[in-house]
Design a protein around this motif. Structure first.
Motif, PDB file in Angstrom:
ATOM      1  N   PRO A  71      42.036  50.892   9.410  1.00 19.17           N
ATOM      2  CA  PRO A  71      41.704  49.574   9.595  1.00 19.17           C
ATOM      3  C   PRO A  71      41.529  48.864   8.298  1.00 19.17           C
ATOM      4  O   PRO A  71      41.861  47.808   7.977  1.00 19.17           O
ATOM      5  N   SER A  72      41.291  49.803   6.905  1.00 22.11           N
ATOM      6  CA  SER A  72      41.095  48.897   5.904  1.00 22.11           C
ATOM      7  C   SER A  72      42.357  48.563   4.992  1.00 22.11           C
ATOM      8  O   SER A  72      42.465  47.959   4.138  1.00 22.11           O
ATOM      9  N   TYR A  73      43.422  49.128   5.600  1.00 23.95           N
ATOM     10  CA  TYR A  73      44.969  48.781   5.187  1.00 23.95           C
ATOM     11  C   TYR A  73      45.506  47.738   6.050  1.00 23.95           C
ATOM     12  O   TYR A  73      46.627  47.403   5.966  1.00 23.95           O
ATOM     13  N   SER A  74      44.602  47.098   6.906  1.00 21.17           N
ATOM     14  CA  SER A  74      45.599  46.192   7.585  1.00 21.17           C
ATOM     15  C   SER A  74      46.135  44.993   7.120  1.00 21.17           C
ATOM     16  O   SER A  74      47.011  44.469   7.574  1.00 21.17           O
ATOM     17  N   ALA A  75      45.732  44.718   5.880  1.00 19.66           N
ATOM     18  CA  ALA A  75      46.327  43.571   5.150  1.00 19.66           C
ATOM     19  C   ALA A  75      48.115  43.844   4.866  1.00 19.66           C
ATOM     20  O   ALA A  75      48.768  42.991   4.815  1.00 19.66           O
ATOM     21  N   CYS A  76      48.122  45.123   4.766  1.00 14.68           N
ATOM     22  CA  CYS A  76      49.628  45.569   4.569  1.00 14.68           C
ATOM     23  C   CYS A  76      50.519  45.205   5.644  1.00 14.68           C
ATOM     24  O   CYS A  76      51.668  44.957   5.232  1.00 14.68           O
ATOM     25  N   MET A  77      49.932  45.009   6.740  1.00 15.48           N
ATOM     26  CA  MET A  77      50.811  44.783   7.955  1.00 15.48           C
ATOM     27  C   MET A  77      50.416  43.141   8.200  1.00 15.48           C
ATOM     28  O   MET A  77      51.378  42.485   8.653  1.00 15.48           O
ATOM     29  N   ASN A  78      49.305  42.709   8.335  1.00 16.38           N
ATOM     30  CA  ASN A  78      48.980  41.374   8.618  1.00 16.38           C
ATOM     31  C   ASN A  78      48.731  40.252   7.554  1.00 16.38           C
ATOM     32  O   ASN A  78      48.433  39.235   7.876  1.00 16.38           O
ATOM     33  N   GLY A  79      48.582  40.761   6.467  1.00 17.10           N
ATOM     34  CA  GLY A  79      48.225  39.645   5.420  1.00 17.10           C
ATOM     35  C   GLY A  79      49.572  38.571   5.116  1.00 17.10           C
ATOM     36  O   GLY A  79      50.406  38.934   5.508  1.00 17.10           O
ATOM     37  N   ASN A  80      48.885  37.467   4.803  1.00 16.43           N
ATOM     38  CA  ASN A  80      49.992  36.369   4.761  1.00 16.43           C
ATOM     39  C   ASN A  80      50.318  35.920   3.220  1.00 16.43           C
ATOM     40  O   ASN A  80      51.198  34.900   2.899  1.00 16.43           O
ATOM     41  N   GLU A  81      49.706  36.690   2.274  1.00 17.63           N
ATOM     42  CA  GLU A  81      50.006  36.572   0.862  1.00 17.63           C
ATOM     43  C   GLU A  81      50.331  38.126   0.172  1.00 17.63           C
ATOM     44  O   GLU A  81      49.345  38.421  -0.789  1.00 17.63           O
ATOM     45  N   GLN A  82      51.281  38.672   0.703  1.00 14.19           N
ATOM     46  CA  GLN A  82      51.493  39.679   0.285  1.00 14.19           C
ATOM     47  C   GLN A  82      52.349  40.179  -1.080  1.00 14.19           C
ATOM     48  O   GLN A  82      53.251  38.866  -1.156  1.00 14.19           O
ATOM     49  N   SER A  83      52.285  41.156  -1.557  1.00 12.10           N
ATOM     50  CA  SER A  83      53.321  41.239  -2.877  1.00 12.10           C
ATOM     51  C   SER A  83      54.121  42.548  -2.690  1.00 12.10           C
ATOM     52  O   SER A  83      53.275  43.611  -2.027  1.00 12.10           O
ATOM     53  N   PRO A  84      55.157  42.936  -3.344  1.00 11.79           N
ATOM     54  CA  PRO A  84      55.976  41.825  -4.119  1.00 11.79           C
ATOM     55  C   PRO A  84      56.610  40.784  -3.289  1.00 11.79           C
ATOM     56  O   PRO A  84      56.580  40.943  -2.170  1.00 11.79           O
ATOM     57  N   ILE A  85      57.225  39.848  -4.279  1.00 14.15           N
ATOM     58  CA  ILE A  85      58.016  38.923  -3.562  1.00 14.15           C
ATOM     59  C   ILE A  85      59.326  38.867  -4.390  1.00 14.15           C
ATOM     60  O   ILE A  85      59.570  39.291  -5.374  1.00 14.15           O
ATOM     61  N   ASN A  86      60.330  38.086  -3.546  1.00 13.55           N
ATOM     62  CA  ASN A  86      61.619  37.717  -4.343  1.00 13.55           C
ATOM     63  C   ASN A  86      61.500  36.393  -4.936  1.00 13.55           C
ATOM     64  O   ASN A  86      61.087  35.433  -4.381  1.00 13.55           O
ATOM     65  N   ILE A  87      61.681  36.258  -6.105  1.00 14.63           N
ATOM     66  CA  ILE A  87      61.414  34.869  -6.581  1.00 14.63           C
ATOM     67  C   ILE A  87      62.982  34.279  -6.920  1.00 14.63           C
ATOM     68  O   ILE A  87      63.695  34.678  -7.555  1.00 14.63           O
ATOM     69  N   GLU A  88      63.173  33.237  -6.190  1.00 18.99           N
ATOM     70  CA  GLU A  88      64.399  32.351  -6.158  1.00 18.99           C
ATOM     71  C   GLU A  88      64.406  31.155  -6.848  1.00 18.99           C
ATOM     72  O   GLU A  88      63.233  30.592  -6.897  1.00 18.99           O
ATOM     73  N   SER A  89      65.190  30.981  -8.058  1.00 14.53           N
ATOM     74  CA  SER A  89      65.038  30.022  -8.872  1.00 14.53           C
ATOM     75  C   SER A  89      64.829  28.689  -8.090  1.00 14.53           C
ATOM     76  O   SER A  89      64.163  27.781  -8.614  1.00 14.53           O
ATOM     77  N   SER A  90      65.719  28.368  -6.868  1.00 14.00           N
ATOM     78  CA  SER A  90      65.553  27.284  -6.364  1.00 14.00           C
ATOM     79  C   SER A  90      64.301  26.940  -5.509  1.00 14.00           C
ATOM     80  O   SER A  90      63.886  25.684  -5.371  1.00 14.00           O
ATOM     81  N   GLN A  91      63.185  27.972  -5.663  1.00 18.95           N
ATOM     82  CA  GLN A  91      62.022  27.786  -4.763  1.00 18.95           C
ATOM     83  C   GLN A  91      60.860  27.502  -6.037  1.00 18.95           C
ATOM     84  O   GLN A  91      59.875  27.337  -5.703  1.00 18.95           O
ATOM     85  N   VAL A  92      61.143  27.867  -7.461  1.00 14.95           N
ATOM     86  CA  VAL A  92      60.357  27.590  -8.394  1.00 14.95           C
ATOM     87  C   VAL A  92      59.957  26.197  -8.573  1.00 14.95           C
ATOM     88  O   VAL A  92      60.987  25.517  -8.966  1.00 14.95           O
ATOM     89  N   LYS A  93      58.641  25.795  -8.696  1.00 12.61           N
ATOM     90  CA  LYS A  93      57.984  24.621  -8.988  1.00 12.61           C
ATOM     91  C   LYS A  93      57.513  24.320 -10.208  1.00 12.61           C
ATOM     92  O   LYS A  93      56.919  25.418 -10.773  1.00 12.61           O
ATOM     93  N   THR A  94      57.256  23.313 -10.836  1.00 11.23           N
ATOM     94  CA  THR A  94      56.735  23.100 -12.154  1.00 11.23           C
ATOM     95  C   THR A  94      55.401  22.334 -11.879  1.00 11.23           C
ATOM     96  O   THR A  94      55.269  21.676 -11.030  1.00 11.23           O
ATOM     97  N   SER A  95      54.386  22.470 -12.817  1.00  6.57           N
ATOM     98  CA  SER A  95      52.979  22.066 -12.574  1.00  6.57           C
ATOM     99  C   SER A  95      52.490  21.701 -13.894  1.00  6.57           C
ATOM    100  O   SER A  95      52.635  22.536 -14.826  1.00  6.57           O
ATOM    101  N   GLU A  96      52.239  20.496 -14.145  1.00 11.17           N
ATOM    102  CA  GLU A  96      51.590  19.966 -15.263  1.00 11.17           C
ATOM    103  C   GLU A  96      50.109  20.569 -15.586  1.00 11.17           C
ATOM    104  O   GLU A  96      49.680  20.647 -16.742  1.00 11.17           O
TER     105      GLU A  96
END
Length: 280
Positions: A71-96
């Protein structure tokens, strides 16, 4: 033969998992002896060690099944902000508003261990740190994956280095350095000269200090996003910084690692509603 392990840094305390706000009291002026004690406190209280259930990168207890193991590993299956990810250039935003990570590294004595699923380097004293969004995180350890866990535009690189940092509340920030084949990496040569080929019970001291600042890419353009540990318990609220420019290791260095760990990477996870910011 399969190898199973739980990394010491990977099973965080309940206070981290629940987002607790407890703080450790630290002396304003610490002696070297006190600094070593503080590192031990981080390892033993904020980053707890557990031995069951075991997990691996293979078959029935591999990444697809981590969330089912405990049960302590549930985030591996149910988490919404998991890593790693694929970083697509078109999805990268800039922030001042988003500032680049402030890195405060210096040559430091390290020891290494073969944990069973990676080579991990542990600092002798907490002398390296980063500042992310105004908060300081102390380097707890660094380790390697092959192939890279993150992707750039759906492409893996040969390897990836993770520098794991922790603040006084047990929250984590990780620097990810992509690794590609090229010239020999002299900064890591002292570690590669004593790579343990099998799981170790005790750390192996590195004879000369490791200068992590020299390891960083010259171009520090980076990607920032909110993610998780890439191994059980897959705890979230980890601040990720992944450098765009890869560092290099020789073919011989990469092969030496891959002979020990042919594949120790978690597949990329859904981005969901997260944003990826680029900082030059």
């Amino acid at each position: 033969m399969k190898k199973y392990i739980v990394y010491p840094f990977l099973v965080v305390s309940l206070s981290l998992l629940l987002g607790a706000c407890s703080e450790e009291t630290q002396a304003e002026t610490a002696t070297p002896e006190k600094e070593v004690t503080d590192t031990k406190e981080i390892e033993e209280t904020e980053v707890n060690i557990t031995h069951t259930p075991q997990w691996s990168y293979e078959e029935e207890i591999g990444p697809e099944h981590w969330g089912e193991l405990n049960p302590s590993y549930s985030a591996c299956m149910n988490g919404n902000e998991q890593s790693p990810i694929n970083i697509e250039s078109s999805q990268v935003k800039t922030s001042e508003k988003l500032e680049n990570v402030e890195i405060q590294y210096e040559p430091t004595d390290f020891s290494i261990t073969n944990t069973g699923l990676t080579i991990q380097a542990n600092p002798a004293i907490p002398s390296n740190s980063i500042v992310v969004e105004g908060k300081e995180y102390i380097l707890a350890q660094f380790h390697f994956h092959t192939p890279s866990e993150h992707q750039f535009n759906s492409q893996h690189l040969d390897m990836e280095l993770h520098l794991v940092h922790q603040d006084t509340n047990g929250e984590l920030a990780v620097l990810g350095l992509m690794i590609q084949e090229g010239k020999e990496n002299e900064t890591l040569a002292s570690i590669w000269g004593v790579l343990p080929k099998s799981e170790t019970e005790e750390d192996i001291a590195i004879k000369e200090p490791v200068d992590l600042e020299a390891l960083l890419p010259s171009n520090q353009t980076s990607f920032h996003y909110n993610g998780s540990l890439t191994t059980p318990p897959c705890a979230e609220k980890v601040k990720w910084t992944v450098f765009e420019e890869p560092i290099e290791m020789s073919k011989e260095q990469i092969q030496a690692y891959q002979q020990i760990f042919p594949d120790n990477q978690r597949p990329v996870q859904p981005i969901n509603e997260r944003e990826i910011f680029g900082v030059n």
